[in-house]
Design a protein around this motif. Structure first.
Motif, short mmCIF file in Angstrom:
data_model
loop_
_atom_site.label_atom_id
_atom_site.label_comp_id
_atom_site.label_asym_id
_atom_site.label_seq_id
_atom_site.Cartn_x
_atom_site.Cartn_y
_atom_site.Cartn_z
N ALA A 56 1.16 -1.16 0.39
CA ALA A 56 -0.47 0.15 0.02
C ALA A 56 0.30 1.71 0.09
CB ALA A 56 -0.88 0.13 0.98
N PRO A 57 0.55 2.65 -0.33
CA PRO A 57 1.15 4.02 -0.29
C PRO A 57 1.55 3.52 0.62
CG PRO A 57 -1.11 4.00 -1.47
CD PRO A 57 -1.04 2.34 -0.41
N GLY A 58 2.67 4.53 0.97
CA GLY A 58 3.64 4.85 2.85
C GLY A 58 4.16 3.97 2.61
N THR A 59 4.25 2.67 2.95
CA THR A 59 4.73 1.28 3.12
C THR A 59 5.91 1.33 3.04
OG1 THR A 59 4.45 -0.17 1.75
CG2 THR A 59 2.70 -0.22 3.30
N GLY A 60 6.68 2.06 2.48
CA GLY A 60 8.50 1.85 1.85
C GLY A 60 9.06 2.00 0.98
N GLN A 199 6.77 0.09 14.43
CA GLN A 199 7.79 0.82 13.72
C GLN A 199 7.35 2.24 13.59
OE1 GLN A 199 6.15 -2.16 10.76
NE2 GLN A 199 8.04 -3.63 10.74
N LEU A 200 6.29 2.36 13.30
CA LEU A 200 6.09 4.05 13.32
C LEU A 200 6.29 4.81 14.42
CD1 LEU A 200 1.91 3.52 11.81
CD2 LEU A 200 4.42 4.46 10.19
N LEU A 222 4.08 10.37 20.39
CA LEU A 222 4.35 10.15 19.78
C LEU A 222 3.91 8.69 19.26
CD1 LEU A 222 7.92 11.05 18.97
CD2 LEU A 222 6.42 11.62 17.70
N GLN A 223 3.59 7.75 20.19
CA GLN A 223 2.78 6.65 20.37
C GLN A 223 1.30 6.89 20.13
OE1 GLN A 223 3.48 4.42 23.33
NE2 GLN A 223 5.50 4.75 23.63
N PHE A 224 0.52 7.60 20.19
CA PHE A 224 -0.83 7.97 20.01
C PHE A 224 -1.30 8.22 18.39
CE2 PHE A 224 -4.32 11.37 19.04
CZ PHE A 224 -5.43 10.23 19.75
N CYS A 225 -0.29 8.96 18.01
CA CYS A 225 0.01 9.18 16.50
C CYS A 225 0.16 7.94 15.33
CB CYS A 225 0.73 10.53 16.10
SG CYS A 225 1.80 10.07 14.41
N ALA A 226 1.04 6.88 16.63
CA ALA A 226 1.37 5.53 15.67
C ALA A 226 0.46 4.75 15.56
CB ALA A 226 2.70 5.77 16.65
N ARG A 227 0.05 4.89 16.70
CA ARG A 227 -1.54 3.93 16.40
C ARG A 227 -2.54 4.34 16.12
NH1 ARG A 227 -2.93 4.97 22.27
NH2 ARG A 227 -4.57 5.56 21.85
N LYS A 228 -2.78 5.08 15.69
CA LYS A 228 -4.12 5.73 14.79
C LYS A 228 -3.86 5.47 13.35
CE LYS A 228 -7.28 7.84 17.91
NZ LYS A 228 -7.85 7.05 17.94
N GLY A 234 -1.34 2.62 8.38
CA GLY A 234 0.07 2.17 8.29
C GLY A 234 1.33 2.57 7.24
N ASP A 235 0.54 3.76 6.84
CA ASP A 235 1.76 4.85 6.22
C ASP A 235 2.25 5.42 6.36
OD1 ASP A 235 1.86 6.73 4.14
OD2 ASP A 235 0.29 6.96 2.99
N ALA A 236 3.60 5.75 6.52
CA ALA A 236 4.92 6.43 7.04
C ALA A 236 4.09 7.71 6.82
CB ALA A 236 5.63 5.39 7.28
N ARG A 237 4.08 7.90 5.74
CA ARG A 237 4.11 9.49 4.53
C ARG A 237 3.18 10.21 5.99
NH1 ARG A 237 4.56 8.07 -1.23
NH2 ARG A 237 2.96 6.96 -0.39
#
Length: 268
Positions: A56-60, A199-200, A222-228, A234-237
Motif C-alpha cells: 500500500a502507499p507509504g509502506t516504504g 515501527q511507526l 508520538l505513540q498516540f499518532c502511531a497507534r491511530k 500503516g502509512d509512514a508518510r
C-alpha cells in the motif's frame, strides 16, 4: 533571542519530518536485504530477471529501493539504470517510447517500436536495470504492455533486469498469469506490509531524535499518532505528515506568545 532558538528547533523538526529517503529505513531491514540481494544476483551477476514489489502507499517501497540504489551506485555504474514513473506516462503504451528515449534509441512507431527495443535488449552490451514505479498504471486491455515488459527478461540473451513497484498485491495473479507457463516462471515477488504501531513510533522517534535539545514532541503523543495511523493505514508518510502539522500548530502558538511576552526588567 528566545524565539530564535525555539524557532530553529521547530524548523528543524518540520524538516526531519519530511518524507525524504533516510539513511536507514526502520522496520524494513528484511525488504532492503532482499532488494540488495536481487540486484546483486541479477544486475551484477549478469542474469536477466524480474521482481514485482507490492504494498500500500507509504509502506516504504520506493524509499527502500531508492536507498538501495543510492548505496549500490558505484557497483551499478557498469550497467544502465532507467527509472520511469508510470503515473507520468500518457498511456500504457507510452512506456515504450519513454524507454527508447532513455536508451538513446530512435523512437519508432507501432510494432516496430517494441521490436527495436527487443533487439536492443538482446544485443551485446551492459545490463539494463529498468525500474517502473506505479506499475499499476500500465494495466491495459489484454495486458499486452505488462506481458511484453515481463517477457523481455526471459528472451534468449536478454540483458534486462526489471523491477516493478505497485500498490496492488494481486497484479501478477490477475494480469500476468500467462507468464507462469513460461519455464523461467513469473517474477520474484516482494510484499511490503503496512507499518505496525511500534515501527511507526520508531520511525518518528528516529526522525525527531535528530533535533538537538529537549524533545519537540512528547513521547506519548508520538505513540498516540502511531497507534491511530497504524489502525487506519500503516502509512509512514501519513504519520510524518500528522506530526509535522502538530509541530506547525505549536510553532504558531509559541510565536504568538513570544511576541506578546513582556521584556524582563519592566522595559516597555
Amino acid at each position: 533571542q528566545l524565539f530564535r532558538q525555539e524557532g530553529t528547533c521547530y524548523q528543524q523538526a518540520k524538516q526531519v519530518l519530511h518524507a525524504a529517503v533516510p539513511d536507514r529505513l526502520q522496520g524494513r531491514e528484511r525488504e532492503t536485504g532482499i532488494l540488495r540481494q536481487f540486484l546483486q544476483e541479477h544486475v551484477l551477476g549478469h542474469r536477466p530477471g524480474s521482481l514485482y514489489v507490492s504494498g500500500a502507499p507509504g509502506t516504504g517501497k520506493t524509499a527502500c529501493l531508492s536507498r538501495v540504489l543510492l548505496d549500490c551506485k558505484d557497483k551499478l555504474a557498469g550497467s544502465k539504470t532507467v527509472l520511469l514513473n508510470c503515473m507520468a506516462l500518457g498511456s500504457p503504451h507510452s512506456v515504450f517510447p519513454a524507454l527508447a528515449k532513455h536508451l538513446g534509441l530512435p523512437v519508432a512507431t507501432g510494432r516496430e517500436r517494441v521490436r527495436s527495443l527487443e533487439k536492443h535488449l538482446t544485443a551485446q552490451g551492459p545490463m539494463v536495470l529498468l525500474v517502473l514505479d506505479e506499475l499499476d498504471q500500465l494495466e491495459s486491455k489484454g495486458q499486452d504492455v505488462l506481458y511484453t515488459l515481463f517477457e523481455w527478461p526471459q528472451l534468449p540473451r536478454s540483458r534486462l533486469v526489471l523491477v516493478g513497484l505497485a500498490n496492488a498485491l494481486d497484479l501478477t495473479d490477475r494480469s500476468l498469469a500467462r507468464l507462469k507457463a513460461h519455464p523461467a516462471g513469473s517474477p520474484q515477488l516482494l510484499h511490503f506490509t503496512p507499518y505496525t504501531k511500534e515501527q511507526l513510533t520508531r520511525i518518528l522517534q528516529e526522525r525527531l531524535g535528530q533535533v538537538a535539545g529537549d524533545p519537540v514532541v512528547d513521547s506519548a503523543a508520538l505513540q498516540f499518532c502511531a497507534r491511530k495511523v497504524s489502525a487506519v493505514s500503516g502509512d509512514a508518510r501519513k504519520a510524518l505528515d500528522v506530526c509535522r502539522r502538530a509541530v506547525e500548530v505549536v510553532e504558531l502558538e509559541v510565536r504568538g506568545q513570544t511576541l506578546l511576552k513582556p521584556l524582563p526588567g519592566g522595559e516597555s
